[in-house]
Enzyme design. Structure first.
Site, short mmCIF file in Angstrom:
data_model
loop_
_atom_site.label_atom_id
_atom_site.label_comp_id
_atom_site.label_asym_id
_atom_site.label_seq_id
_atom_site.Cartn_x
_atom_site.Cartn_y
_atom_site.Cartn_z
CG ASN A 123 -5.02 5.32 -3.38
OD1 ASN A 123 -5.77 5.49 -3.09
ND2 ASN A 123 -4.45 4.21 -4.25
CB SER A 124 1.47 7.27 -2.35
OG SER A 124 1.30 5.85 -1.95
CG HIS A 132 -7.94 -0.62 -7.95
ND1 HIS A 132 -8.73 -0.63 -9.45
CD2 HIS A 132 -6.78 -0.49 -8.42
CE1 HIS A 132 -8.14 -0.37 -10.46
NE2 HIS A 132 -6.87 -0.18 -9.98
N1 UDP Z 1 0.70 1.23 1.35
C1 UDP Z 1 0.78 0.96 2.91
N2 UDP Z 1 1.83 0.37 3.17
C2 UDP Z 1 3.03 0.44 2.58
C3 UDP Z 1 2.95 0.65 1.25
C4 UDP Z 1 1.89 1.40 0.62
O1 UDP Z 1 -0.27 0.99 3.31
O2 UDP Z 1 3.99 -0.04 3.19
C5 UDP Z 1 -0.69 1.80 0.87
C6 UDP Z 1 -0.70 3.36 0.64
O3 UDP Z 1 -1.13 4.02 1.83
C7 UDP Z 1 -1.49 3.54 -0.63
C8 UDP Z 1 -1.49 2.24 -1.21
O4 UDP Z 1 -0.81 1.20 -0.43
O5 UDP Z 1 -3.03 3.58 0.04
C9 UDP Z 1 -0.75 2.17 -2.76
O6 UDP Z 1 -1.54 3.03 -3.71
P1 UDP Z 1 -0.95 3.93 -4.64
O7 UDP Z 1 -2.00 4.31 -5.28
O8 UDP Z 1 -0.30 5.03 -4.02
O9 UDP Z 1 0.04 3.17 -5.47
P2 UDP Z 1 -0.02 1.64 -6.13
O10 UDP Z 1 0.18 0.79 -5.11
O11 UDP Z 1 -1.52 1.45 -6.64
O12 UDP Z 1 0.79 1.60 -7.21
#
Ligand code: UDP
Length: 496
Positions: free
Chosen positions: A396-397, A28
Site C-alpha cells: 500500500n505504501s 488489508h
Molecule cells: N498508514 C497510515 N498512517 C501511518 C502509517 C501508515 O495511514 O501513519 C497507512 C498507509 O497509508 C498504508 C497502510 O497504513 O495504506 C500500511 O500498509 P502497507 O501495505 O504499506 O504496510 P503494512 O502496514 O501492511 O506492513
C-alpha cells in the site's frame, strides 16, 4: 457513453453487491475500503467485512454493535469473528493456531453475516477476500453466492513467483535460497531474473521451526484454487483482482494470464478519483488513532520537496538501534523530517521517553522534524513539501508513493516487501538501502546516502512520470478502470 446506456449499466450494476472480507490488519483493511468505494462509485453496493477486533477499533464509540451493519460514505461495514475478538497479540498468540481458528470460527460467523445481509434485502452477489482467506469461497457457495474473487493486495510479481514456485520451479528457488547469497538469481517463466532478496521472503523458508512456516502451505492451497488447469469442476473461476496496473507489472501479468483469471484494477486508491479525499479531515476509521499533532500545518511551513517522510507501516517494529540510526541520519542530513513511530513500537514509558529524546535531538541538530504516532499517509505523501519516503515498502505504501510521485528509499523487511523494493528500483523511482547484521539494521550513513540519491531532479522527474501513469490507469478509459467496470458488468450479468 450515451446517457441511456450509462443509466442502463448503472441499473444493472445496482444489483451487484460485493462483500469484501479481510484480516484485522491495516494493510488489508485500507485497500479493501478503497475497493469498496470504487465499486460504489461504479453503481454497485459494497460491504467491507472485518474481524470483530478491527471493527471495534474502527467504530469505537459504542453506538454500533458488532451484530449490526454500519454505513460510512456509501460503504457498508460488518463484523465477523475470527475467534480472537480481543485481538491477536503477537507476543503470546500463535500464527498457525490463528489460521485454524479463523477458518473454523470465521466460516460460521461469516455465514451469519451473509444471512443477515440477505434477510435485510441486500443479498451478496460476489464474495471478495484479501490474501489467504480461501474458506470465504466455501462459505459463499454454501450460502448461494456463486461469484468469488481474491483481492490481491501485493504486487502481482509476488503472485507470479508463488505460482511458478508451486508449478515446477520450487527446486530452482530452494537451490538459490540455500546458497545463502541474497543476490543469487532465479529464473521464472516470463519474469526478468529475480534475486533471492527480490522474491517473497516466505519462499526462502526451509525450516519447519520458522514462525512463518505456516504461510507456504496456505499459498499452495490458494494457487490450487486459482489455477484454471485444476478447475474441471464446472464451477466459475475465482477471479483475481490485482491491485496493480499494466505499465507497472505488465510482464508478471502476462506470465500469469494463461493460468489464472487475473484482472489488473489498480492502483485502487480513492484519492485518485476524489481530490477532496486528500483535503478533507483525516480519513476516519483506521485501526490506529490519528495523532492530534498538527503535522499538516507543520508541513505547510516547509519548502517544496524538502521533507523526508519516514514510516514502516502498521505492523513492523523499529528496534532501538534502528531508531538511533535514523535519528543520526536525520541530524546529519539537514533535511526536515516527519517520522511515524507507532505507540506499539515502545515496550514501556521509559522506552517511549528515550525515543522522544532521540527525535528531539535529531530535529535540533538537523533541520527540524517531528514524530507522530499515526498520520493520514496519503495526505502527507500528497503534500508538496514531501520529497522522499523512507519506507518498509508495504504494497500500500509503495502504491501510494507511486501515485503521489514521491521518490522512495526502500528498507524492506519480509514477505513481499523485497519484491516491492525491486519494482521501485526497476521503475527508477527509488533505491533499496543496504542493511547490516542479522537484524537487518539500516545504518545512518547508508540512509543518508540513499536520501541524497533519491532527492535528485532525475528521480523526481521519473516519479512524476509514474504518477501520471498511475493516474491514467484508473482515469475514465484507462486500462484498470475498464477492467474493473468489465468485471462488475460480468458479475452483474452472471447473477441476474
Ligand atoms: N498508514 C497510515 N498512517 C501511518 C502509517 C501508515 O495511514 O501513519 C497507512 C498507509 O497509508 C498504508 C497502510 O497504513 O495504506 C500500511 O500498509 P502497507 O501495505 O504499506 O504496510 P503494512 O502496514 O501492511 O506492513
Amino acid at each position: 457513453m450515451a446517457r441511456r446506456d450509462k443509466q442502463q449499466q448503472q441499473q444493472q450494476q445496482q444489483q451487484a453487491h460485493f462483500l469484501i472480507v479481510t484480516y484485522p490488519a491495516q494493510g488489508h483493511v485500507t485497500p479493501a475500503r478503497h475497493l469498496a468505494r470504487r465499486f460504489v462509485r461504479g453503481g454497485a453496493l459494497a460491504t467491507v467485512c472485518v474481524p470483530v477486533s478491527a471493527f471495534r477499533k474502527m467504530f469505537p464509540t459504542g453506538e454500533v454493535g458488532v451484530e449490526e451493519e454500519v454505513e460510512r460514505g456509501g460503504v457498508g461495514y460488518a463484523a465477523y469473528s475470527d475467534g480472537y475478538d480481543g485481538g491477536f497479540d503477537r507476543a503470546v498468540d500463535d500464527h498457525t493456531r490463528y489460521m485454524a481458528q479463523v477458518r473454523t470460527v470465521g466460516s460460521r460467523t461469516l455465514a451469519g453475516v451473509l444471512r443477515r445481509l440477505r434477510d435485510g434485502g441486500r443479498p451478496v452477489t460476489c464474495a471478495v477476500y484479501t490474501l489467504l482467506l480461501p474458506w470465504v469461497a466455501d462459505v459463499a457457495r454454501e450460502n448461494d453466492v456463486v461469484a468469488t474473487a481474491v483481492f490481491w493486495i501485493q504486487p502481482v510479481t509476488a503472485l507470479a513467483a508463488y505460482y511458478h514456485y508451486f508449478r515446477g520451479h520450487r527446486e530452482a528457488v530452494v537451490a538459490a535460497a540455500a546458497s545463502r547469497d541474497p543476490c543469487a538469481e532465479v529464473h521464472l517463466p516470463g519474469l526478468p531474473p529475480l534475486r533471492v532478496r527480490d522474491l517473497p521472503s516466505f519462499l526462502a523458508i526451509t525450516s519447519d521451526d520458522d514462525p512463518f512456516a505456516f504461510v507456504l502451505p496456505e499459498f499452495s492451497g490458494l494457487i490450487n484454487l486459482l489455477d484454471r488447469r485444476g478447475g474441471d469442476s464446472g464451477e466459475p473461476p475465482t477471479y483475481v483482482l490485482a491491485n496493480t496496473f499494466d505499465a507497472m507489472e505488465g510482464d508478471s501479468l502476462a506470465s500469469l494470464r494463461p493460468h489464472i483469471e487475473v484482472v489488473a484494477v489498480g492502483p485502487v486508491l480513492s484519492f485518485l478519483h476524489d481530490a477532496d479525499e486528500t483535503k478533507s479531515v483525516s480519513s476516519p476509521n483506521d485501526l490506529f488513532d490519528h495523532d492530534s499533532v498538527s503535522y499538516l500545518d507543520w508541513l505547510d511551513t516547509k519548502p517544496d520537496w524538502s521533507v523526508v517522510y519516514i514510516s514502516f507501516g502498521s505492523s513492523s517494529v523499529m528496534s532501538k538501534k534502528q531508531v538511533a540510526e535514523i535519528a543520526a541520519a536525520m541530524a546529519e542530513a539537514k533535511k526536515p523530517f516527519l517520522w511515524v513511530i507507532r505507540k506499539d513500537n515502545h515496550n514501556d514509558e521509559e522506552d517511549a521517553a528515550a525515543v522522544k529524546k532521540l527525535v528531539a535531538a535529531a530535529a535540533m541538530d538537523g533541520a527540524g522534524g517531528m514524530a507522530v504516532e499515526w498520520c493520514d499517509q496519503p495526505r502527507v505523501l500528497s503534500h508538496p513539501s514531501v520529497g522522499c519516503f523512507v519506507t518498509h515498502c508495504g504494497w500500500n505504501s509503495t502504491l501510494e508513493s507511486v501515485a503521489c510521485g514521491v521518490p522512495v528509499v526502500a528498507a524492506p523487511q519480509y514477505s513481499d516487501q523485497g519484491t516491492n523494493a525491486w519494482l521501485v528500483e526497476r521503475m527508477g523511482v527509488g533505491v533499496r538501502a543496504a542493511v547490516r547484521g542479522q537484524d537487518g539494521v539500516l545504518e545512518a550513513e547508508e540512509l543518508r546516502r540513499c536520501v541524497d540519491a533519491v532527492m535528485s531532479e532525475a528521480t523526481a522527474a521519473r516519479a512524476a512520470a509514474w504518477k501520471d501513469e498511475a493516474a491514467a490507469a484508473v482515469a475514465d478509459g484507462g486500462g484498470s478502470e475498464r477492467s474493473l467496470n468489465e468485471f462488475v458488468r460480468r458479475i452483474s450479468t452472471t447473477t441476474d
